[in-house]
Design an enzyme around this catalytic site. Sequence first.
Site, PDB file in Angstrom:
ATOM      1  CG  HIS A   7     -10.974  -6.598   7.486  1.00  0.00           C
ATOM      2  ND1 HIS A   7     -10.113  -7.267   8.311  1.00  0.00           N
ATOM      3  CD2 HIS A   7     -10.503  -6.781   6.235  1.00  0.00           C
ATOM      4  CE1 HIS A   7      -9.166  -7.836   7.591  1.00  0.00           C
ATOM      5  NE2 HIS A   7      -9.383  -7.556   6.327  1.00  0.00           N
ATOM      6  CD  GLU A  54      -2.186  -2.100   1.097  1.00  0.00           C
ATOM      7  OE1 GLU A  54      -1.118  -2.608   1.479  1.00  0.00           O
ATOM      8  OE2 GLU A  54      -3.165  -2.759   0.765  1.00  0.00           O
TER       9      GLU A  54
END
Lengths: 432, 367
Positions: free
Chosen positions: B159, B90
């Site tokens: 999440h 990322e």
Amino acid sequence: MATAFSAPKFAAQPFTTISPTSQHKPLKIPTAASPFLGSTRKLLRLSSSSQLNLRRRSSGSVFAVSDVVKEKKPTPIPSLLITKEEGLELYEDMVLGRSFEDMCAQMYYRGKMFGFVHLYNGQEAVSTGFIKLLKQQDSVVSTYRDHVHALSKGVPARAVMSELFGKTTGCCRGQGGSMHMFSSEHNLIGGFAFIGEGIPVATGAAFTSKYKREVLKEADCDHVTLAFFGDGTCNNGQFFECLNMAALWKLPIVFVVENNLWAIGMSHLRATSDPQIYKKGPAFGMPGVHVDGMDVLKVREVAKEAIARARRGEGPTLVECETYRFRGHSLADPDELRDPTEKAHYAARDPITALKKYLIENNLSGEAELKAIDKKIDELLEDAVEFADESPLPPRSQLLENVFADPKGFGIGPDGRYRCEDPKFTQGTAHV
Amino acid sequence: MLATASQRILGQSFQNIRPAVSVLRSYSSAAKQITVRDALNSALDEEMSADPKVFLMGEEVGEYQGAYKITKGLLEKYGPERVLDTPITEAGFTGIGVGAAYYGLKPVVEFMTFNFSMQAIDHIINSAAKSNYMSAGQISVPIVFRGPNGAAAGVGAQHSQCYASWYASCPGLKVLSPYNSEDARGLLKAAIRDPDPVVFLENELLYGESFSVSDEVLDSSFCLPIGKAKIEREGKDVTITAFSKMVGYALKAAEMLEKDGIYAEVINLRSIRPLDRSTINASVRKTNRLITVEEGFPQHGVGAEICASVVEESFAYLDAPVERIAGADVPMPYAANLERLAVPQIEDIVRAAKRACYRSVPLAATA
């Protein structure tokens, strides 16, 4: 996350040793007297023993490190490496870098400059050696130690000095500061305070160059990007992520490690499991080269090949320049941890003195001409300081400007219309 | 193989057919129904075909057709140079996107969920959001960061976080959060065309929901303005602000409240930064009561900002304290019943609206 400030207190430790790494032949443990990674010849001896290991691990098409280093090893030179013009250009650039940084220190202690200032004294050979080979459209990405990269890339000394003084005539109108030098005209895209932050951005710039050529079909776009960063950054995750992607996508980038052995007060040896950074290149499928970063001619030779490789589309290169900063990490760093003998050793290898000696010995120039250049730079800098002193501070309305390229991002004003449609918009709509 | 290929082409050109062509009309007399997923896919498709500088980058966006199938079909159409499958890096690929945006390309960086954007947040904030300011306008960053945000179903604490308030507090970013297909299409197209960094917060549970859209929405030049909220339902008794999935909940709550004689005005924020303060304040001045609804953590959340804004600008108009409905102040639990308790439900909104209107209601949820 490392940021650019020095801790006020740390335990002073003697400059010594760590235990040798397990699989390879033990690293020659550096003591104060002998040079650390002193010369390419020493490295060759070290790496030749582990050459077999490297070969077994790496794929056929990847150069084992020692190959590349061997080709670059300076043999007795029959002809000169540079012409007179090139020599003078290099000399002038390095003197400009050195004098500028010395002037910064003076101005800082006089209170004209403030905040974090990181000086580049001693590392000029890397900046000059690499950047002077670039075209205007090639990009340079740097860290917080970016004044000299900006100067080498062509940003006028006046603009850099004003920026440091925080004046509106600076290259970023006083909004960036010492650590955030940007110039779209000269393709200097930062200036980043977080270490490792510039590496992905540089990889992105290289990506754009390739994208422009292949997708947008601008056939002659062969711009190269140089990413400068230090030894501490080479332990950071983003560094490895970008080595991987740059090699994977064969991007036109050169990763230049300015290994000055110290990350504020953390010695490279204490922080790194394998201190030979150039070896990390072949692990990702690109050549890794080590070069003496105190010698501008050697740096230039390596840079020529790395930049040409990138321009030809053959992909990235990792170049480790062994260099040294004569001053502390920043002007706030008392620099107590570094051994004076080590400092003296590198001071004796001052790149400017070395180049001067080379020019004179090879009859490329004389004392008088070089002194004239010194004088010219002094005058240039005095003019820059005067210009910066006399420049105005940014006006209040500048506070709210340039947050967005599209001011509609400021949204809707109290009258229900977009703020950018308000004729008094740039005069500052908030109460400051 | 051929049949599916032609089906795909038909499906994609559907959205490009101008309203004037009668073929569309013959399918339905009312407006078209498209899922949020198709809305996003068509928006990406149209923007990529209109401007060759737009490219996609992210994990699984290419060959996998998108982790949530948002980028389905785009790799076949535009090729691997424009739809890039990245390694799991990322920080690295976000920074690469920013570097590319510095030089005028228009990357659309997908985060598989915005939770993973925390690994890249240095680049979103420091090199994307702040660059135009630090360089005094020399370098702008026309990049879009998109992906699902907030809670899904049973995916656990790591999440499920909502990042709206984190990104919306940062100057230099524009933060958008669509609710229905019209929002998704219009805001994504606006985000891609915008010359500044945009954080585009979608919602996984909305991807599969269908909404009807007018032909105007399906036009390839359809765009919604950034910074303007939409009044989804007009009312006179209480204002409910929400974004993303909570808009749906607020609308259902408004229906339930109507049976009790409370007419709620539901505002779909659409744009979290810049916040459409004038629409919110105008509505509060009309109804005199405000409920803010969000899925994220309550402290320093979007509702806190709206409350402060209303107190600053419309204090005299308030007849009741502003109520904030937010997720529970805990990391998201996994057990289904606990997860239900940790996220606002329609009943919570109804109860809060009644409290604001001085009806007597129990404070906590009944088990």
